[in-house]
Motif scaffolding. Structure first.
Motif, short mmCIF file in Angstrom:
data_model
loop_
_atom_site.label_atom_id
_atom_site.label_comp_id
_atom_site.label_asym_id
_atom_site.label_seq_id
_atom_site.Cartn_x
_atom_site.Cartn_y
_atom_site.Cartn_z
N TYR A 1 0.82 -1.21 0.00
CA TYR A 1 0.00 0.00 0.00
C TYR A 1 0.86 1.27 0.00
N HIS A 2 0.38 2.29 -0.75
CA HIS A 2 0.94 3.63 -0.75
C HIS A 2 -0.18 4.62 -0.42
N LEU A 3 0.21 5.83 -0.04
CA LEU A 3 -0.75 6.90 0.17
C LEU A 3 -0.80 7.81 -1.05
N MET A 4 -1.98 8.37 -1.35
CA MET A 4 -2.11 9.39 -2.40
C MET A 4 -2.87 10.57 -1.84
N GLU A 5 -2.34 11.77 -1.99
CA GLU A 5 -2.98 12.99 -1.49
C GLU A 5 -3.95 13.49 -2.53
N GLU A 6 -5.16 13.91 -2.13
CA GLU A 6 -6.25 14.17 -3.07
C GLU A 6 -5.93 15.27 -4.07
N LYS A 7 -5.09 16.25 -3.72
CA LYS A 7 -4.79 17.35 -4.63
C LYS A 7 -3.60 17.05 -5.53
N ARG A 8 -3.02 15.90 -5.35
CA ARG A 8 -1.90 15.48 -6.21
C ARG A 8 -2.18 14.07 -6.74
N PRO A 9 -3.26 13.91 -7.51
CA PRO A 9 -3.62 12.57 -8.02
C PRO A 9 -2.52 12.00 -8.91
N GLY A 10 -2.33 10.71 -8.77
CA GLY A 10 -1.29 10.04 -9.56
C GLY A 10 0.06 10.05 -8.90
N GLN A 11 0.23 10.82 -7.83
CA GLN A 11 1.49 10.84 -7.09
C GLN A 11 1.33 9.98 -5.84
#
Length: 412
Positions: free
Chosen positions: A207-217
């Motif tokens: 699992y990784h985290l993704m921040e909502e304002k930086r989709p795809g990162q």
């Protein structure tokens, strides 16, 4: 069809198909649990048709062993009308007990097959003596305790329940990060219901985290760039503490693994069988030899831990990978021994001159150098490199059929 009371602790092994069933019997299981084609918690291992179940039960009884049939899913409304027919088949096949998780199924077993012994599954979530006693009053002959209990808690349950109520506990195999297998991750993420035998094991994913304002990162949960296996549990292994498990009052020591290989079933069952035999010979002086402890490391496994048996787990998650450790491969299985030669069927490639280990049921493995390797026609060969080919080689020690020939992975 009332079950005979156990006279000594039972080694209970899994079987996902006929090969694994035979392996469990050959390598020392007192009882085998397996699934039919319905109501089992391992949908991928639902291999035992009524005909095969009857055959398995007949063979087990001939060898003084017991068969427990799993019907431990949480069935939905549309499945309930099918249960009576499933139960009639189980009774006709003369299985020794049903493993049940659902209270409705418990009631139906009591209604349609009142003499059938009932084992309440670990999925029932039994964590105290009040629940165990109530289930006994409702007709259960055995409780399979939740995996989240300590030895002290198990001992208290034993002390406060009727001795006629058998206690079973998992002692080896894969652990679930959810409560005794009651998990919804698989249903949410893949629409595969873990409580009906179709778990996709998302707890083993990275699992990784993704921040909502930086989709795809994607950001790792911790510093390792490979991500984190934050839900991944280690495997359970209580072999070194088998005496403590028995002394806590456990009647049946259960090995997880209906989806595991026949090699896994053979080696792990053999290890617990031999350990139990050593314990029964002299409980006060019980000590497992190092070679026997090493056996459970010679199957495909995750890192081991002791689960909740000694209290809250301190080191039971593994964050680096969700995969297995595999140090040995099966290269052949013995069909017969005759006049100083093993006649076998190939499983993985090996060569004349290789050093292998021979593991026969109930015995300590021994090393052997492969000499005079021949194919099924008796022609001398240097390599056994065809899947399932017939072969033979010199072996001065007589070994029985189904003996395992294995080789360190680094040498394969």
């Amino acid at each position: 069809m009332m079950q005979n009371k156990l006279t000594q602790p039972e080694i209970l092994a899994p079987a996902g198909d006929w090969e694994r069933f035979e392996a469990a019997l050959d390598f020392g299981a007192d009882a085998v649990y397996l699934g039919g084609t319905q109501f089992g918690m391992r949908a991928a291992s639902a291999k035992f048709t009524p005909e095969l179940l009857e055959k398995a039960t007949r063979l087990a009884h001939q060898r003084g062993k017991r068969i427990y049939l799993t019907c431990n899913t949480l069935p939905r409304n549309q499945e309930i009308p099918l249960f009576e027919g499933f139960l009639e088949q189980a009774v006709a096949c003369q299985v020794d007990a049903l493993i049940v998780a659902d209270l409705g199924l418990l009631a139906l077993v009591r209604q349609y097959a009142p003499d059938m012994p009932i084992h309440m599954s670990t999925q029932t979530g039994i964590v105290n003596y009040a629940a165990a006693n109530q289930l006994y009053q409702m007709g259960a002959s055995r409780v399979v305790l939740a995996r989240e209990l300590s030895l002290d808690e198990i001992a208290e349950i034993r002390a406060k329940t009727p001795r006629e109520l058998e206690i079973e506990a998992f002692v080896h195999g894969a652990m679930c990060m959810s409560f005794s297998g009651r998990c919804l991750l698989s249903s949410y993420l893949t629409n595969r219901d873990a409580n009906r035998g179709a778990c996709s094991q998302p707890c083993r994913w990275s699992y990784h985290l993704m921040e909502e304002k930086r989709p795809g990162q994607f950001f790792p949960v911790f510093e390792d760039e490979q991500g984190s296996y934050i839900l991944n549990a280690k495997d359970l292994c209580m072999l070194p503490y088998l005496d403590k498990v028995v002394e806590a009052g456990v009647d049946s020591l259960k090995i997880e693994g209906r989806a595991k290989s026949s090699y896994y079933v053979s080696v792990v069952t053999n290890a617990y069988r031999q350990a139990m035999d050593l314990y029964l010979q002299d409980p006060a002086r019980f000590q497992i030899p190092d070679w026997l402890l090493e056996e459970v490391y010679k199957v495909s496994h995750r890192q081991y831990c002791t689960g909740f048996f000694f209290g809250h787990p301190q080191d039971c998650q593994y964050y680096e990978t969700g995969g297995y450790i595999r140090n040995y491969d099966v290269v052949a299985c013995v069909d017969r021994w005759e006049d100083g030669r093993c006649y076998a069927t190939q499983r993985n490639r090996f060569f004349a001159g290789d050093r292998v280990e021979i593991l026969a049921p109930g015995q300590k493995p021994f090393a052997l150098e492969i000499t005079d390797l021949r194919d099924g026609e008796g022609t001398s060969i240097e390599t056994a490199n065809h899947a399932m080919m017939q072969l033979s080689f010199a072996c001065p020690t007589q070994v029985p059929p189904h003996t395992i020939i294995r080789k360190a992975v680094s040498e394969v």
